[in-house]
Design a protein around this motif. Structure first.
Motif, PDB file in Angstrom:
ATOM      1  N   LYS A   2       8.890   2.656   0.165  1.00 50.00           N
ATOM      2  CA  LYS A   2       8.362   1.309   0.366  1.00 50.00           C
ATOM      3  C   LYS A   2       8.632   0.459  -0.869  1.00 50.00           C
ATOM      4  CE  LYS A   2       4.765   1.868   3.750  1.00 50.00           C
ATOM      5  NZ  LYS A   2       5.333   1.235   4.895  1.00 50.00           N
ATOM      6  N   LEU A   3       9.065  -0.772  -0.605  1.00 50.03           N
ATOM      7  CA  LEU A   3       9.242  -1.766  -1.652  1.00 50.03           C
ATOM      8  C   LEU A   3       8.307  -2.922  -1.333  1.00 50.03           C
ATOM      9  CD1 LEU A   3      13.163  -1.995  -1.810  1.00 50.03           C
ATOM     10  CD2 LEU A   3      11.660  -0.601  -3.248  1.00 50.03           C
ATOM     11  N   TYR A   4       7.710  -3.504  -2.351  1.00 46.23           N
ATOM     12  CA  TYR A   4       6.826  -4.647  -2.171  1.00 46.23           C
ATOM     13  C   TYR A   4       7.485  -5.854  -2.815  1.00 46.23           C
ATOM     14  CZ  TYR A   4       3.625  -1.072  -0.720  1.00 46.23           C
ATOM     15  OH  TYR A   4       3.052  -0.021  -0.044  1.00 46.23           O
ATOM     16  N   ILE A   5       7.563  -6.928  -2.038  1.00 47.72           N
ATOM     17  CA  ILE A   5       8.325  -8.094  -2.470  1.00 47.72           C
ATOM     18  C   ILE A   5       7.463  -9.339  -2.381  1.00 47.72           C
ATOM     19  CG2 ILE A   5      10.390  -9.470  -2.008  1.00 47.72           C
ATOM     20  CD1 ILE A   5      11.555  -6.852  -0.757  1.00 47.72           C
ATOM     21  N   GLU A  35       6.789  -6.498   2.523  1.00 44.91           N
ATOM     22  CA  GLU A  35       6.963  -5.051   2.461  1.00 44.91           C
ATOM     23  C   GLU A  35       8.224  -4.611   3.199  1.00 44.91           C
ATOM     24  OE1 GLU A  35       4.460  -1.485   4.412  1.00 44.91           O
ATOM     25  OE2 GLU A  35       3.290  -2.861   3.183  1.00 44.91           O
ATOM     26  N   LEU A  47      17.023   0.016  -8.082  1.00 41.04           N
ATOM     27  CA  LEU A  47      15.874  -0.894  -8.068  1.00 41.04           C
ATOM     28  C   LEU A  47      16.141  -2.128  -8.920  1.00 41.04           C
ATOM     29  CD1 LEU A  47      12.863   1.598  -8.190  1.00 41.04           C
ATOM     30  CD2 LEU A  47      13.578   0.174  -6.258  1.00 41.04           C
ATOM     31  N   LEU A  61      10.675  -8.380  -6.776  1.00 41.62           N
ATOM     32  CA  LEU A  61      10.363  -6.988  -6.477  1.00 41.62           C
ATOM     33  C   LEU A  61       9.182  -6.585  -7.350  1.00 41.62           C
ATOM     34  CD1 LEU A  61      11.233  -4.447  -4.906  1.00 41.62           C
ATOM     35  CD2 LEU A  61      12.692  -3.868  -6.857  1.00 41.62           C
ATOM     36  N   SER A  63       6.618  -3.971  -8.992  1.00 38.32           N
ATOM     37  CA  SER A  63       6.518  -2.559  -9.364  1.00 38.32           C
ATOM     38  C   SER A  63       5.089  -2.190  -9.757  1.00 38.32           C
ATOM     39  CB  SER A  63       7.482  -2.242 -10.505  1.00 38.32           C
ATOM     40  OG  SER A  63       7.213  -3.090 -11.613  1.00 38.32           O
ATOM     41  N   GLN A  68       1.263  -5.301  -6.229  1.00 31.73           N
ATOM     42  CA  GLN A  68       1.606  -4.931  -4.863  1.00 31.73           C
ATOM     43  C   GLN A  68       0.412  -5.131  -3.933  1.00 31.73           C
ATOM     44  OE1 GLN A  68       2.992  -0.879  -5.173  1.00 31.73           O
ATOM     45  NE2 GLN A  68       4.916  -1.474  -6.145  1.00 31.73           N
TER      46      GLN A  68
END
Length: 187
Positions: A2-5, A35, A47, A61, A63, A68
């Protein structure tokens, strides 16, 4: 993975993020507001590349775990204010957020205030005010319909809250907008 943007607020944002990640060679499973789920984990170098690429579109992005979580809260609020689902609108904000983010509301409230410098309720009021402005510009609904749509207890309460944020009533805002518009024959 999962990436949170940060700053993903619309369907077009989701499309741009998906395209950029796929252009970098990542297999994207899902893209939701704020997400993204990738099929495989990304390396630190990947990343960094993702962060640089997203930044060109004003996305960030995230981290930091607290950032997040705050972004998840903001996304949930945007969905709540802009959804037309009556069941969502009638649910208490605190219950909706706690359920959506799967955290205790008191914790979310404290963290949000600490990180953002405003309360969750003020953020919701700001979002609702922007939504009222948008609906006034569209000029398809009456103020009473807008008040109902956004779950205000009364038109008077909507007007009071709108004025406290913008310095003018919804009617004044609508008149100001109308004065700024030119008819086609005057262009």
């Amino acid at each position: 993975m999962k990436l949170y943007i940060k700053n993903m607020v619309c369907s077009r944002c989701k499309t741009v993020v998906r395209q950029e990640l796929e252009a970098l060679g990542h297999e994207v499973l899902t893209v939701e507001l704020g997400e993204v789920t990738l099929k495989k984990p990304a390396t630190e170098a990947q990343l960094e590349s993702i962060a640089e690429r997203l930044l060109t579109h004003d996305f960030e992005l995230l981290s930091n775990k607290k950032q997040q979580l705050i972004e998840l809260v903001k996304t949930a609020i945007v969905e709540l204010v802009h959804q037309q689902n009556d069941g969502l609108r009638r649910q208490k904000h605190s219950e909706y957020l706690a359920e959506k983010v799967n955290r205790d509301y008191r914790y979310l409230s404290t963290l949000f205030s600490e990180v953002e410098g405003i309360t969750i309720e003020q953020f919701i009021i700001n979002q609702k005010t922007e939504r009222v402005k948008e609906l006034l510009v569209y000029d398809e609904l009456s103020l009473s319909q807008i008040a109902d749509l956004l779950n205000y207890s009364s038109l008077a309460y909507l007007s009071t809250q709108f004025k406290s944020v913008t310095g003018m009533t919804p009617s004044q805002f609508k008149q100001l907008r109308d004065k700024q518009r030119k008819s086609l024959d005057n262009l």
